[in-house]
Design a protein around this motif. Structure first.
Motif, PDB file in Angstrom:
ATOM      1  N   GLU A 254     -44.828 -34.183  34.217  1.00  0.00           N
ATOM      2  CA  GLU A 254     -43.884 -34.655  35.244  1.00  0.00           C
ATOM      3  C   GLU A 254     -42.806 -35.545  34.638  1.00  0.00           C
ATOM      4  O   GLU A 254     -41.628 -35.440  35.001  1.00  0.00           O
ATOM      5  CB  GLU A 254     -44.649 -35.412  36.328  1.00  0.00           C
ATOM      6  CG  GLU A 254     -45.536 -34.510  37.175  1.00  0.00           C
ATOM      7  CD  GLU A 254     -46.490 -35.277  38.073  1.00  0.00           C
ATOM      8  OE1 GLU A 254     -47.169 -34.647  38.895  1.00  0.00           O
ATOM      9  OE2 GLU A 254     -46.567 -36.531  37.947  1.00  0.00           O
ATOM     10  N   GLU A 255     -43.196 -36.389  33.702  1.00  0.00           N
ATOM     11  CA  GLU A 255     -42.221 -37.286  33.075  1.00  0.00           C
ATOM     12  C   GLU A 255     -41.228 -36.515  32.210  1.00  0.00           C
ATOM     13  O   GLU A 255     -40.014 -36.713  32.306  1.00  0.00           O
ATOM     14  CB  GLU A 255     -42.957 -38.328  32.227  1.00  0.00           C
ATOM     15  CG  GLU A 255     -42.059 -39.201  31.362  1.00  0.00           C
ATOM     16  CD  GLU A 255     -41.139 -40.100  32.155  1.00  0.00           C
ATOM     17  OE1 GLU A 255     -40.073 -40.479  31.619  1.00  0.00           O
ATOM     18  OE2 GLU A 255     -41.479 -40.413  33.310  1.00  0.00           O
ATOM     19  N   SER A 259     -38.887 -36.005  35.616  1.00  0.00           N
ATOM     20  CA  SER A 259     -38.206 -37.311  35.680  1.00  0.00           C
ATOM     21  C   SER A 259     -36.980 -37.379  34.778  1.00  0.00           C
ATOM     22  O   SER A 259     -35.927 -37.881  35.177  1.00  0.00           O
ATOM     23  CB  SER A 259     -39.183 -38.433  35.301  1.00  0.00           C
ATOM     24  OG  SER A 259     -40.166 -38.587  36.288  1.00  0.00           O
ATOM     25  N   LYS A 260     -37.112 -36.871  33.559  1.00  0.00           N
ATOM     26  CA  LYS A 260     -36.006 -36.988  32.597  1.00  0.00           C
ATOM     27  C   LYS A 260     -34.815 -36.097  32.950  1.00  0.00           C
ATOM     28  O   LYS A 260     -33.719 -36.305  32.423  1.00  0.00           O
ATOM     29  CB  LYS A 260     -36.505 -36.632  31.192  1.00  0.00           C
ATOM     30  CG  LYS A 260     -37.337 -37.729  30.539  1.00  0.00           C
ATOM     31  CD  LYS A 260     -37.605 -37.403  29.086  1.00  0.00           C
ATOM     32  CE  LYS A 260     -38.327 -38.551  28.394  1.00  0.00           C
ATOM     33  NZ  LYS A 260     -38.569 -38.268  26.954  1.00  0.00           N
ATOM     34  N   LEU A 262     -33.954 -35.108  36.359  1.00  0.00           N
ATOM     35  CA  LEU A 262     -33.710 -35.076  37.807  1.00  0.00           C
ATOM     36  C   LEU A 262     -32.250 -34.776  38.132  1.00  0.00           C
ATOM     37  O   LEU A 262     -31.918 -33.790  38.799  1.00  0.00           O
ATOM     38  CB  LEU A 262     -34.111 -36.421  38.433  1.00  0.00           C
ATOM     39  CG  LEU A 262     -35.593 -36.657  38.726  1.00  0.00           C
ATOM     40  CD1 LEU A 262     -35.800 -38.071  39.220  1.00  0.00           C
ATOM     41  CD2 LEU A 262     -36.087 -35.669  39.761  1.00  0.00           C
ATOM     42  N   VAL A 295     -42.633 -37.339  41.290  1.00  0.00           N
ATOM     43  CA  VAL A 295     -42.149 -38.454  40.473  1.00  0.00           C
ATOM     44  C   VAL A 295     -41.539 -39.514  41.385  1.00  0.00           C
ATOM     45  O   VAL A 295     -41.061 -39.213  42.482  1.00  0.00           O
ATOM     46  CB  VAL A 295     -41.123 -37.972  39.425  1.00  0.00           C
ATOM     47  CG1 VAL A 295     -41.786 -36.998  38.469  1.00  0.00           C
ATOM     48  CG2 VAL A 295     -39.927 -37.317  40.087  1.00  0.00           C
ATOM     49  N   GLN A 297     -38.728 -41.381  41.708  1.00  0.00           N
ATOM     50  CA  GLN A 297     -37.361 -41.347  42.228  1.00  0.00           C
ATOM     51  C   GLN A 297     -36.904 -39.956  42.642  1.00  0.00           C
ATOM     52  O   GLN A 297     -35.736 -39.768  42.990  1.00  0.00           O
ATOM     53  CB  GLN A 297     -36.399 -41.905  41.167  1.00  0.00           C
ATOM     54  CG  GLN A 297     -36.576 -43.385  40.901  1.00  0.00           C
ATOM     55  CD  GLN A 297     -36.350 -44.229  42.149  1.00  0.00           C
ATOM     56  OE1 GLN A 297     -35.391 -44.032  42.888  1.00  0.00           O
ATOM     57  NE2 GLN A 297     -37.247 -45.177  42.393  1.00  0.00           N
ATOM     58  N   GLY A 298     -37.816 -38.995  42.628  1.00  0.00           N
ATOM     59  CA  GLY A 298     -37.418 -37.620  42.901  1.00  0.00           C
ATOM     60  C   GLY A 298     -36.834 -37.412  44.285  1.00  0.00           C
ATOM     61  O   GLY A 298     -35.718 -36.900  44.440  1.00  0.00           O
TER      62      GLY A 298
END
Length: 760
Positions: A254-255, A259-260, A262, A295, A297-298
């Motif tokens: 996921e990170e 996340s990286k 988005l 995640v 802030q998704g």
């Protein structure tokens, strides 16, 4: 025999009177030989019962020699590589655990009597520790590094879509999970030796893959690959990794993949979030919602992007209001081609199109919310805030929404059933919720409702009352009191006219030459200005009929005053043309103008100034009504010179050659149109004046209840109470407080000027 008081106690087997040292050694030799035979896979020749008895009868402690143990297989493991190595290791491990189970059975008495009381490892656990230190963490061979590299390599191969022997990998993982670390931490060898390296290499792998996929994939394809990777890791956990690793590897995927990237995925050209919304790619939107929800802030990034998109679309819709969309044509009933009528009609079409486009936009994002975003309340709130923002940026939105409702509630609305109209009105109420200036909407709605009721243009009374019920639910009974009063006036007027007909039937009563129908309106309910009532000089016969009704009404209601609202009436007249007669339905002003041609010799004309002087109709209304009579589809009058505008030099003739296929013709004036700038300014002034009174009423109501209140608290409470109708300006509230202090409703507290006291 051992002394029981010594620190290291020994097992006390049953006493045998003839036991000798040589007999003990013989027993031990047989036991050691049995262990060797077990490791040589010759257990079938052994008697486990005899061996168990020898252990119980001898003084046995856990200090047996380890020569011949599983370490003899170390060379085989060192020479293996890859999948073959894992298969060999699996075989070695299974052999060792099988041997240890047999040895545990032989030494069961020692485990039960000695090991637990002395807090030393059980035989089987000790055998696992020996395997860990001798094989897995061999000091002589690099088995540990080789094992970890092979396992990581096999996982890498599987990630690259190669087929691996999952059973061999699972056996190795189970071995690592069963072996405990030599340090007294309680962790397994899996956790200390393998898991951290697995997570590190996974992070590097997915970091590189994320960068590669972003460069070569579009947004939908990228999300499908991310979803596939998450499913693969979940399957990997299910098949051979420990369940404790699942949240850790999931967090890494996921990170690194979500996340990286988005914003990158959201903003991808031609395939990101906005193109998905534009093309209604519900499956892709649902996948993005599901993945981005993993995640922190998704969803926030998604909400921000979609809200911004809604605002941009709303801004584009608002621009149609100011662009002067000359391409829009009005479906006006009279087909007016006049300049003024055309502008007004175009304005109405813009208003209706604006509301329809906003409704279509709302429907679109409601569909996105239900089909892709599982009706997420946070997204719904974000969408509503975006709609509220751009709707209130259009200063004409209250008027436009009222016009749209007016259009749908009028009689003869083509192509829609009452049920369809009701569905549209339900959606319109949703837009009404977004309006901050609900008092402005109320003013326009009253004007439009008045025209529908008086000109009998409503779809039905049930539809009108249903709409008022919807508004009452939204804003409370105070908001709709006057609207309901208008309906009550219409009902009472029906009864009044029945009584008036009975009054005219009296023998001594002279009946008027025409049928007169009067609607008596309560001035506080209806949108009218009694201080500036519209002027109009009625013909003598009409004046006489009005006086007859006035005599009847005032005879029944003393103390009341009637003011004739000639701008709100209509009339049915029969006109005789050369070929046939027609029944014309016209406004009161149009009736007055047409009756002026009755006594005019054929071929004679009336000038604009003559009509204006004799009728005394206000100039704006006169020009609009003359346009409807002389410039529209049904030209009852002819004017010279021919033009689309009414000028002071124009002359008007009765069109004796007029003909139409219909017997009954409705001559409509421009009604329910968008206000001009001057009219809107006048409306705004009236609204601001009404707001002053509402604000003062709220202040007095609050202070009467609280008696004493601090300035900021009073401002906040007044704002809260007035919010359902409009958003008050703190400066305006402060001015109303000052006005109430001047009129001695309030006073400032002697010790603190920011505190107010209520004066009874």
């Amino acid at each position: 025999m051992m002394n029981a008081k010594r620190q290291k106690a020994k097992i006390k087997p049953p006493k045998k009177p003839n036991a000798t040292e040589s007999q003990f050694n013989d027993n031990w030799d047989r036991l050691a030989q049995a262990i060797r035979e077990i490791h040589k896979k010759n257990a079938s020749i052994l008697s486990f019962e005899e061996l168990y008895q020898e252990v119980a009868q001898a003084q046995i402690v856990p200090a047996f020699p380890v020569s011949g143990a599983s370490s003899s297989h170390g060379g085989t493991a060192n020479g293996a590589s890859g999948a073959s190595f894992l298969k060999v290791l699996k075989s070695v491990w299974e052999d060792h655990t099988t041997c240890m189970l047999m040895i545990r059975d032989i030494l069961m008495y020692m485990d039960r009597v000695y090991a637990k009381t002395a807090s030393v490892p059980l035989v089987y656990d000790l055998g696992l520790d020996l395997f860990r230190d001798t094989i897995v963490r061999s000091p002589n061979y690099s088995i540990q590094d080789h094992l970890l590299n092979v396992l990581l390599q096999q996982i890498h191969f599987e990630r690259e879509n190669e087929i691996i022997d999952r059973s061999a990998v699972k056996a190795a993982m189970d071995m690592l999970l069963e072996l405990t670390d030599s340090l007294q931490t309680g962790d397994t060898v899996y956790a200390t030796d393998f898991e951290n390296k697995f997570l590190e290499t996974s992070a590097d792998y997915y970091n590189l893959e994320g960068q590669t996929l972003v460069e070569k994939c579009d947004a939908p394809e990228y999300m499908k690959k991310v979803e596939k990777r998450l499913n693969e890791e979940e399957q990997r956990i299910r098949h051979y990794l420990s369940s404790t690793t699942e949240p850790k590897i999931r967090g890494i995927v996921e990170e690194q993949l979500i996340s990286k990237h988005l914003k990158t995925v959201i903003e991808m050209e031609n395939s990101g979030l906005i193109p998905m919304l534009s093309n209604e790619k519900m499956d892709d939107l649902a996948r993005m919602y599901k993945l981005f929800g993993r995640v922190p802030q998704g969803h926030e990034e998604m909400k921000g992007a979609i809200s911004g998109h809604i605002r941009d679309l709303g801004k584009a819709i608002n621009e149609t209001v100011t662009s002067g969309s000359s391409s829009i044509t009005s479906p006006s009933a009279e087909g007016s081609s006049s300049s003024a009528g055309g502008d007004k009609s175009t304005g109405t079409a813009v208003a209706i199109r604006w509301v329809q486009e906003v409704l279509d936009l709302k429907d679109k994002f409601d569909k996105v919310l239900s089909q892709a975003l599982v009706n997420d309340k946070a997204f719904q709130t974000s969408f509503n805030e975006a709609f509220e923002d751009f709707i209130n940026k259009n200063p004409k939105s209250p008027e436009f929404i009222s016009l749209f409702i007016d259009e749908n509630l009028k009689k003869g609305l083509k192509g829609k059933t009452e049920e369809e109209v009701d569905n549209v009105l339900d959606k319109t109420i949703t837009l009404f919720r977004f309006i901050n200036e609900k008092d402005v909407f109320e003013r326009y709605y009253k004007q439009h409702l008045a025209k529908r009721l008086l000109l009998q243009r409503s779809v039905s009374d049930d539809a009108e009352r249903g709409m008022i019920a919807k508004l009452k639910i939204e804003c409370g009974y105070q908001f709709t009191t006057k609207l309901e009063g208008m309906f009550n006036d219409m009902r009472i007027s029906t009864d009044t006219m029945a009584d008036f007909k009975d009054f005219l039937d009296k023998p001594d009563m002279e009946r008027p030459r025409m049928d007169l129908s009067v609607t008596v309106l309560t001035s506080t309910f209806w949108p009218m200005n009694l201080s500036a009532s519209p002027r109009c000089n009625f013909p003598a016969e009409i004046t006489k009929a009005c006086e007859t009704f006035q005599k009847f009404y005032l005879g029944r209601h003393s103390g009341r005053r009637l003011t004739w609202q000639s701008n709100m009436g209509s009339a049915d007249i029969r006109a005789s043309f050369k070929t046939r007669k027609h029944d014309l339905n016209v406004s009161t002003y149009q009736m007055v103008v047409l009756l002026m041609f009755n006594d005019l010799p054929e071929g004679q004309s009336l000038s604009y100034d003559q009509i204006k002087g004799e009728s005394d109709i206000p100039e704006v209304d006169l020009k609009r009504n003359l346009q409807s009579l002389a410039c529209a589809k049904y030209k009852i009058l002819l004017k010279e010179p021919k033009s689309k505008e009414i000028n002071a030099q124009d002359k008007f003739f009765f069109h004796k050659d007029f003909s139409a296929p219909l017997q009954r013709i409705k001559i409509q004036t421009v009604a329910s149109k968008v206000e001009t700038d001057g009219e809107r300014k006048d409306t705004r002034e009236k609204v601001e004046e009404a707001r002053k009174h509402q604000t003062e009423a709220a202040i007095v109501r609050i202070m009467k209840d609280r008696k004493t209140m601090e300035h900021n608290l009073l401002i906040a409470e007044v704002t809260r109470q007035l919010n359902p109708r409009f958003v008050p300006n703190p400066g305006m509230i402060k001015k109303r407080i000052e006005a109430l202090i001047d009129r001695e409703y309030l006073e400032r507290a002697p010790g603190d000027r920011r505190v107010y006291n209520y004066l009874a």
